[in-house]
Write a protein that holds these residues in place. Sequence first.
Motif, mmCIF file in Angstrom:
data_model
loop_
_atom_site.group_PDB
_atom_site.id
_atom_site.type_symbol
_atom_site.label_atom_id
_atom_site.label_comp_id
_atom_site.label_asym_id
_atom_site.label_seq_id
_atom_site.Cartn_x
_atom_site.Cartn_y
_atom_site.Cartn_z
ATOM 1 N N PRO A 143 12.752 11.995 -13.607
ATOM 2 C CA PRO A 143 11.861 11.725 -14.645
ATOM 3 C C PRO A 143 12.343 10.222 -15.175
ATOM 4 O O PRO A 143 11.388 9.617 -15.466
ATOM 5 C CB PRO A 143 11.961 12.767 -15.826
ATOM 6 N N GLU A 144 13.586 10.014 -15.007
ATOM 7 C CA GLU A 144 14.234 8.823 -15.434
ATOM 8 C C GLU A 144 13.922 7.673 -14.523
ATOM 9 O O GLU A 144 13.641 6.501 -14.965
ATOM 10 C CB GLU A 144 15.517 8.973 -15.915
ATOM 11 N N ALA A 145 13.840 8.063 -13.215
ATOM 12 C CA ALA A 145 13.609 6.962 -12.128
ATOM 13 C C ALA A 145 12.184 6.726 -12.029
ATOM 14 O O ALA A 145 11.842 5.571 -12.118
ATOM 15 C CB ALA A 145 13.956 7.694 -10.867
ATOM 16 N N ASN A 146 11.285 7.564 -12.604
ATOM 17 C CA ASN A 146 10.028 7.284 -12.620
ATOM 18 C C ASN A 146 9.698 6.253 -13.867
ATOM 19 O O ASN A 146 8.924 5.166 -13.793
ATOM 20 C CB ASN A 146 9.087 8.309 -13.123
ATOM 21 N N GLU A 147 10.522 6.575 -15.030
ATOM 22 C CA GLU A 147 10.184 5.579 -16.107
ATOM 23 C C GLU A 147 10.815 4.144 -15.795
ATOM 24 O O GLU A 147 10.262 3.116 -16.101
ATOM 25 C CB GLU A 147 11.126 6.019 -17.396
ATOM 26 N N LEU A 148 11.869 4.069 -15.050
ATOM 27 C CA LEU A 148 12.551 2.859 -14.679
ATOM 28 C C LEU A 148 11.492 2.127 -13.666
ATOM 29 O O LEU A 148 11.544 1.108 -13.950
ATOM 30 C CB LEU A 148 13.942 3.378 -13.816
ATOM 31 N N GLU A 196 11.301 7.681 1.823
ATOM 32 C CA GLU A 196 11.392 6.558 2.913
ATOM 33 C C GLU A 196 11.769 5.326 2.924
ATOM 34 O O GLU A 196 12.074 4.709 3.781
ATOM 35 C CB GLU A 196 10.070 6.711 3.950
ATOM 36 N N GLY A 197 11.212 4.752 1.687
ATOM 37 C CA GLY A 197 11.517 3.464 1.505
ATOM 38 C C GLY A 197 12.933 3.182 1.000
ATOM 39 O O GLY A 197 13.319 1.779 1.075
ATOM 40 N N GLY A 198 13.608 4.022 0.751
ATOM 41 C CA GLY A 198 15.149 4.008 0.351
ATOM 42 C C GLY A 198 15.135 3.309 -1.019
ATOM 43 O O GLY A 198 16.378 2.566 -0.985
ATOM 44 N N LEU A 199 14.312 3.274 -1.832
ATOM 45 C CA LEU A 199 14.417 2.231 -3.205
ATOM 46 C C LEU A 199 14.466 3.300 -4.306
ATOM 47 O O LEU A 199 14.097 2.960 -5.404
ATOM 48 C CB LEU A 199 12.914 1.464 -3.255
ATOM 49 N N TYR A 200 15.176 4.407 -4.084
ATOM 50 C CA TYR A 200 15.372 5.292 -5.333
ATOM 51 C C TYR A 200 16.768 4.539 -5.885
ATOM 52 O O TYR A 200 17.656 4.307 -5.459
ATOM 53 C CB TYR A 200 15.700 6.805 -5.072
ATOM 54 N N PRO A 201 16.400 4.498 -7.324
ATOM 55 C CA PRO A 201 17.314 4.040 -8.083
ATOM 56 C C PRO A 201 18.501 4.691 -8.294
ATOM 57 O O PRO A 201 18.816 5.643 -9.357
ATOM 58 C CB PRO A 201 16.501 3.681 -9.616
ATOM 59 N N SER A 202 19.848 4.499 -7.251
ATOM 60 C CA SER A 202 20.940 5.007 -7.442
ATOM 61 C C SER A 202 21.992 4.241 -6.607
ATOM 62 O O SER A 202 21.481 3.286 -5.980
ATOM 63 C CB SER A 202 20.946 6.472 -6.735
ATOM 64 N N GLY A 203 23.251 4.386 -6.860
ATOM 65 C CA GLY A 203 24.287 3.861 -6.399
ATOM 66 C C GLY A 203 25.423 4.517 -6.004
ATOM 67 O O GLY A 203 25.464 5.665 -6.111
ATOM 68 N N GLY A 204 26.493 3.822 -5.624
ATOM 69 C CA GLY A 204 27.556 4.706 -5.229
ATOM 70 C C GLY A 204 28.385 5.482 -6.304
ATOM 71 O O GLY A 204 28.733 6.449 -5.938
ATOM 72 N N ASP A 205 28.434 5.103 -7.514
ATOM 73 C CA ASP A 205 28.790 5.551 -8.448
ATOM 74 C C ASP A 205 27.898 6.171 -9.794
ATOM 75 O O ASP A 205 28.148 6.281 -10.892
ATOM 76 C CB ASP A 205 30.016 4.888 -9.020
ATOM 77 N N GLY A 215 0.820 -1.385 -0.146
ATOM 78 C CA GLY A 215 -0.107 -0.179 -0.038
ATOM 79 C C GLY A 215 0.811 1.315 -0.027
ATOM 80 O O GLY A 215 0.264 2.232 0.043
ATOM 81 N N HIS A 216 2.088 1.221 -0.193
ATOM 82 C CA HIS A 216 2.973 2.251 -0.193
ATOM 83 C C HIS A 216 2.944 3.127 -1.390
ATOM 84 O O HIS A 216 2.420 2.601 -2.633
ATOM 85 C CB HIS A 216 4.415 1.852 -0.097
ATOM 86 N N SER A 217 3.152 4.415 -1.419
ATOM 87 C CA SER A 217 3.230 5.183 -2.662
ATOM 88 C C SER A 217 4.323 5.117 -3.301
ATOM 89 O O SER A 217 5.708 4.766 -2.769
ATOM 90 C CB SER A 217 2.845 6.740 -2.133
ATOM 91 N N VAL A 218 4.525 5.692 -4.594
ATOM 92 C CA VAL A 218 5.980 5.819 -5.204
ATOM 93 C C VAL A 218 6.696 6.694 -4.208
ATOM 94 O O VAL A 218 7.845 6.481 -4.233
ATOM 95 C CB VAL A 218 5.525 6.316 -6.503
ATOM 96 N N ALA A 219 6.183 8.078 -4.070
ATOM 97 C CA ALA A 219 6.948 8.759 -3.133
ATOM 98 C C ALA A 219 7.544 8.389 -1.987
ATOM 99 O O ALA A 219 8.460 8.546 -1.641
ATOM 100 C CB ALA A 219 5.892 10.024 -2.687
ATOM 101 N N PHE A 220 6.758 7.522 -1.344
ATOM 102 C CA PHE A 220 7.284 6.635 0.077
ATOM 103 C C PHE A 220 8.496 5.780 -0.425
ATOM 104 O O PHE A 220 9.385 5.662 0.315
ATOM 105 C CB PHE A 220 6.151 5.715 0.631
ATOM 106 N N LEU A 221 8.259 5.023 -1.552
ATOM 107 C CA LEU A 221 9.057 3.977 -2.068
ATOM 108 C C LEU A 221 10.336 4.681 -2.279
ATOM 109 O O LEU A 221 11.640 4.119 -1.788
ATOM 110 C CB LEU A 221 8.749 3.177 -3.366
ATOM 111 N N PHE A 222 10.466 5.769 -3.046
ATOM 112 C CA PHE A 222 11.587 6.633 -3.473
ATOM 113 C C PHE A 222 12.338 7.222 -2.319
ATOM 114 O O PHE A 222 13.599 7.550 -2.385
ATOM 115 C CB PHE A 222 11.419 7.480 -4.514
#
Length: 135
Positions: free
Chosen positions: A104-109, A89-98, A80-87
């Motif tokens: 907009p690209e994260a939303n597409e992904l 508070e959920g710590g699921l924004y698509p990024s890494g160390g490098d 039941g979480h929102s996209v905003a929550f996932l990215f």
Amino acid sequence: MLYRTALAALVLVTAASLTACGGNDPKPTAKAKPTPTVAKEDKFLDAVHLASWQSWQETQPADGDLIEFPQMWCDGLAEGHSVAFLFSEGGLYPSGGDWGTRKPEANELLLMGVKAYCPDKVDKVTEELRDSGEY
């Protein structure tokens, strides 16, 4: 009477021979070829490989960096979480160390992952992104 008995016997023999020869059997049907199933991981990664995003021009993430995200996004959406929550508070924004991904690209992904892993959530995610003005 003898004529009727002989005629009845002839009809029975003819019917039996037709049945034995398959005269009443329906025509054999062609076997349907199974459609190849594409694994959800492959479907997601194929879509990612076709994307040409500005934020990945210098450093693109490896497949291993990305492959865990879709299932975790779908799990979060199922809870039941929102996209905003996932990215956030959920710590699921698509990024890494490098490597990183523009919003907009994260939303597409995210949509690529949802389409491949939990297509029943596509409408919910699309609606949420549109309502937020981010899609």
